[in-house]
Design a protein around this motif. Structure first.
Motif, PDB file in Angstrom:
ATOM      1  N   THR A  43       0.990  -1.329   0.373  1.00 46.99           N
ATOM      2  CA  THR A  43       0.299  -0.368   0.026  1.00 46.99           C
ATOM      3  C   THR A  43       0.497   1.192   0.145  1.00 46.99           C
ATOM      4  O   THR A  43       0.536   2.357  -0.528  1.00 46.99           O
ATOM      5  CB  THR A  43      -0.843  -0.664   1.100  1.00 46.99           C
ATOM      6  N   ALA A  44       1.616   1.048   1.343  1.00 44.02           N
ATOM      7  CA  ALA A  44       2.518   2.157   1.091  1.00 44.02           C
ATOM      8  C   ALA A  44       3.495   2.844  -0.615  1.00 44.02           C
ATOM      9  O   ALA A  44       3.454   3.476  -0.397  1.00 44.02           O
ATOM     10  CB  ALA A  44       3.842   2.019   2.125  1.00 44.02           C
ATOM     11  N   LEU A  45       4.132   1.742  -0.710  1.00 46.33           N
ATOM     12  CA  LEU A  45       4.171   1.540  -2.658  1.00 46.33           C
ATOM     13  C   LEU A  45       3.547   2.036  -3.669  1.00 46.33           C
ATOM     14  O   LEU A  45       3.626   3.313  -4.310  1.00 46.33           O
ATOM     15  CB  LEU A  45       5.548   0.173  -3.079  1.00 46.33           C
ATOM     16  N   LEU A  46       2.279   1.425  -3.768  1.00 46.95           N
ATOM     17  CA  LEU A  46       1.378   2.085  -4.401  1.00 46.95           C
ATOM     18  C   LEU A  46       1.217   3.694  -4.306  1.00 46.95           C
ATOM     19  O   LEU A  46       1.415   4.322  -5.349  1.00 46.95           O
ATOM     20  CB  LEU A  46      -0.240   1.437  -4.346  1.00 46.95           C
ATOM     21  N   ILE A  47       0.562   4.191  -2.901  1.00 41.09           N
ATOM     22  CA  ILE A  47       0.861   5.451  -2.765  1.00 41.09           C
ATOM     23  C   ILE A  47       2.202   6.122  -2.911  1.00 41.09           C
ATOM     24  O   ILE A  47       1.948   7.231  -3.349  1.00 41.09           O
ATOM     25  CB  ILE A  47       0.062   5.729  -1.334  1.00 41.09           C
ATOM     26  N   ARG A  48       3.678   5.563  -2.849  1.00 40.58           N
ATOM     27  CA  ARG A  48       4.712   6.504  -3.025  1.00 40.58           C
ATOM     28  C   ARG A  48       4.701   6.648  -4.710  1.00 40.58           C
ATOM     29  O   ARG A  48       5.615   7.924  -5.097  1.00 40.58           O
ATOM     30  CB  ARG A  48       5.918   6.070  -2.518  1.00 40.58           C
ATOM     31  N   VAL A  52      -2.177   4.924  -6.388  1.00 31.84           N
ATOM     32  CA  VAL A  52      -3.390   5.377  -6.203  1.00 31.84           C
ATOM     33  C   VAL A  52      -2.966   5.983  -5.035  1.00 31.84           C
ATOM     34  O   VAL A  52      -1.937   6.851  -4.795  1.00 31.84           O
ATOM     35  CB  VAL A  52      -4.212   4.273  -5.169  1.00 31.84           C
ATOM     36  N   SER A  53      -3.890   7.270  -4.981  1.00 30.45           N
ATOM     37  CA  SER A  53      -4.063   8.398  -4.281  1.00 30.45           C
ATOM     38  C   SER A  53      -4.057   7.553  -2.544  1.00 30.45           C
ATOM     39  O   SER A  53      -4.559   7.190  -2.440  1.00 30.45           O
ATOM     40  CB  SER A  53      -4.743   9.699  -4.266  1.00 30.45           C
ATOM     41  N   CYS A  54      -3.669   8.708  -1.517  1.00 32.84           N
ATOM     42  CA  CYS A  54      -3.450   8.161  -0.610  1.00 32.84           C
ATOM     43  C   CYS A  54      -4.962   8.387  -0.328  1.00 32.84           C
ATOM     44  O   CYS A  54      -5.703   7.881   1.009  1.00 32.84           O
ATOM     45  CB  CYS A  54      -2.435   9.405   1.056  1.00 32.84           C
ATOM     46  N   VAL A  55      -5.551  10.174  -0.110  1.00 28.03           N
ATOM     47  CA  VAL A  55      -7.718   9.697   0.000  1.00 28.03           C
ATOM     48  C   VAL A  55      -7.924   8.145  -0.182  1.00 28.03           C
ATOM     49  O   VAL A  55      -9.458   8.396  -0.187  1.00 28.03           O
ATOM     50  CB  VAL A  55      -8.170  10.717  -0.810  1.00 28.03           C
ATOM     51  N   VAL A  90      -0.827  14.255   2.818  1.00 21.74           N
ATOM     52  CA  VAL A  90       0.328  13.468   1.650  1.00 21.74           C
ATOM     53  C   VAL A  90       0.310  13.328   0.534  1.00 21.74           C
ATOM     54  O   VAL A  90       1.597  13.224   0.428  1.00 21.74           O
ATOM     55  CB  VAL A  90      -0.395  11.759   2.087  1.00 21.74           C
ATOM     56  N   ASP A  91      -0.914  13.574   0.403  1.00 13.33           N
ATOM     57  CA  ASP A  91      -0.747  13.369  -1.690  1.00 13.33           C
ATOM     58  C   ASP A  91      -0.889  14.663  -1.947  1.00 13.33           C
ATOM     59  O   ASP A  91       0.390  14.770  -2.980  1.00 13.33           O
ATOM     60  CB  ASP A  91      -2.460  13.592  -2.136  1.00 13.33           C
ATOM     61  N   ILE A  92      -0.655  15.798  -1.042  1.00  8.62           N
ATOM     62  CA  ILE A  92       0.180  17.027  -1.694  1.00  8.62           C
ATOM     63  C   ILE A  92       1.447  17.104  -1.759  1.00  8.62           C
ATOM     64  O   ILE A  92       2.423  16.927  -2.713  1.00  8.62           O
ATOM     65  CB  ILE A  92      -0.627  18.469  -0.635  1.00  8.62           C
ATOM     66  N   LEU A  93       1.797  16.499  -0.703  1.00 15.39           N
ATOM     67  CA  LEU A  93       3.370  16.475   0.036  1.00 15.39           C
ATOM     68  C   LEU A  93       4.179  15.580  -1.130  1.00 15.39           C
ATOM     69  O   LEU A  93       5.148  15.972  -1.533  1.00 15.39           O
ATOM     70  CB  LEU A  93       3.631  15.916   1.651  1.00 15.39           C
ATOM     71  N   LEU A  94       3.036  14.573  -1.601  1.00 18.06           N
ATOM     72  CA  LEU A  94       4.470  13.428  -2.591  1.00 18.06           C
ATOM     73  C   LEU A  94       3.680  14.223  -4.132  1.00 18.06           C
ATOM     74  O   LEU A  94       4.652  14.135  -4.737  1.00 18.06           O
ATOM     75  CB  LEU A  94       3.058  12.563  -2.660  1.00 18.06           C
ATOM     76  N   ALA A  95       2.344  14.838  -4.479  1.00 13.93           N
ATOM     77  CA  ALA A  95       3.292  15.844  -5.550  1.00 13.93           C
ATOM     78  C   ALA A  95       4.069  16.903  -5.839  1.00 13.93           C
ATOM     79  O   ALA A  95       4.749  17.204  -6.918  1.00 13.93           O
ATOM     80  CB  ALA A  95       1.667  16.368  -5.392  1.00 13.93           C
ATOM     81  N   ALA A  96       4.449  17.207  -4.399  1.00 14.88           N
ATOM     82  CA  ALA A  96       5.677  18.713  -4.240  1.00 14.88           C
ATOM     83  C   ALA A  96       6.928  18.370  -4.315  1.00 14.88           C
ATOM     84  O   ALA A  96       8.045  18.933  -4.000  1.00 14.88           O
ATOM     85  CB  ALA A  96       5.174  20.023  -3.723  1.00 14.88           C
ATOM     86  N   SER A  97       7.016  16.327  -3.916  1.00 11.48           N
ATOM     87  CA  SER A  97       8.052  16.272  -3.389  1.00 11.48           C
ATOM     88  C   SER A  97       8.819  16.222  -4.669  1.00 11.48           C
ATOM     89  O   SER A  97       8.832  16.163  -5.945  1.00 11.48           O
ATOM     90  CB  SER A  97       8.080  15.049  -2.815  1.00 11.48           C
ATOM     91  N   THR A 108      10.366   8.003   4.738  1.00 14.59           N
ATOM     92  CA  THR A 108       8.639   7.023   5.127  1.00 14.59           C
ATOM     93  C   THR A 108       8.348   6.340   5.005  1.00 14.59           C
ATOM     94  O   THR A 108       7.363   6.009   4.379  1.00 14.59           O
ATOM     95  CB  THR A 108       8.292   8.832   5.245  1.00 14.59           C
ATOM     96  N   PRO A 109       8.778   5.105   5.196  1.00 13.83           N
ATOM     97  CA  PRO A 109       8.407   3.924   4.339  1.00 13.83           C
ATOM     98  C   PRO A 109       6.789   3.390   5.028  1.00 13.83           C
ATOM     99  O   PRO A 109       6.562   2.668   3.893  1.00 13.83           O
ATOM    100  CB  PRO A 109       9.092   2.989   5.431  1.00 13.83           C
ATOM    101  N   LEU A 110       5.774   3.775   5.573  1.00 12.01           N
ATOM    102  CA  LEU A 110       4.041   3.671   6.129  1.00 12.01           C
ATOM    103  C   LEU A 110       3.745   4.840   5.615  1.00 12.01           C
ATOM    104  O   LEU A 110       2.399   5.605   5.453  1.00 12.01           O
ATOM    105  CB  LEU A 110       4.737   3.429   7.004  1.00 12.01           C
ATOM    106  N   LEU A 111       4.425   5.932   4.864  1.00  8.81           N
ATOM    107  CA  LEU A 111       3.504   7.690   4.645  1.00  8.81           C
ATOM    108  C   LEU A 111       2.453   6.818   4.020  1.00  8.81           C
ATOM    109  O   LEU A 111       2.639   6.346   2.542  1.00  8.81           O
ATOM    110  CB  LEU A 111       4.062   8.280   3.486  1.00  8.81           C
TER     111      LEU A 111
END
Length: 135
Positions: A43-48, A52-55, A90-97, A108-111
């Motif tokens: 799940t963490a990998l899919l989000i990273r 798939v979005s965290c939402v 989290v989705d915003i953070l990943l988009a801007a990372s 952050t392995p389980l972000l």
């Protein structure tokens, strides 16, 4: 004396058996959302990797909790709105990372992976059963 006790047990046992049958719980509805069957790591990998979005993940878990909690009574404090807000962050953070997927996984392995916490564990702003106050 022993005969009376045995006779009483013989008469009462069927009644207790019938009563216990009436307390059987309905089976839980089957899990239909594949996101709920993934490991935390997947799940963490899919989000990273933004597959798939965290939402979406949090919404899937909220839907399942609402579906089964009336039967299980496992979730005491529902903080679904706050969980959705955190998922958006989290989705915003990943988009801007600017970090790579590997760096995010290392740092952050389980972000973004939803979790529940027993109320006996102190969590800031939440009820704690041990001291019956908010942490």
């Amino acid at each position: 004396m022993w005969f009376g006790v045995r006779l009483l047990l013989i008469l009462i046992w069927p009644l207790t058996r019938i009563r216990s049958l009436s307390y059987r719980h309905k089976p839980l509805p089957p899990i239909t959302n594949q996101l709920l069957l993934n490991s935390a790591q997947k799940t963490a990998l899919l989000i990273r990797t933004k597959q798939v979005s965290c939402v979406k993940v949090v919404e899937a878990f909220i839907t399942r909790i609402r579906q089964v909690n009336p039967m299980l009574n496992a979730v005491v404090d529902e903080r679904f709105n706050l969980a959705l807000e955190e998922a958006k962050q989290v989705d915003i953070l990943l988009a801007a990372s600017t970090k790579s997927v590997e760096e995010i996984g290392r740092d952050t392995p389980l972000l973004g992976v939803p979790l529940t916490v027993k109320e006996s564990v102190a969590v800031k702003g939440e009820r704690n059963i041990r001291d019956n106050a908010r942490a």
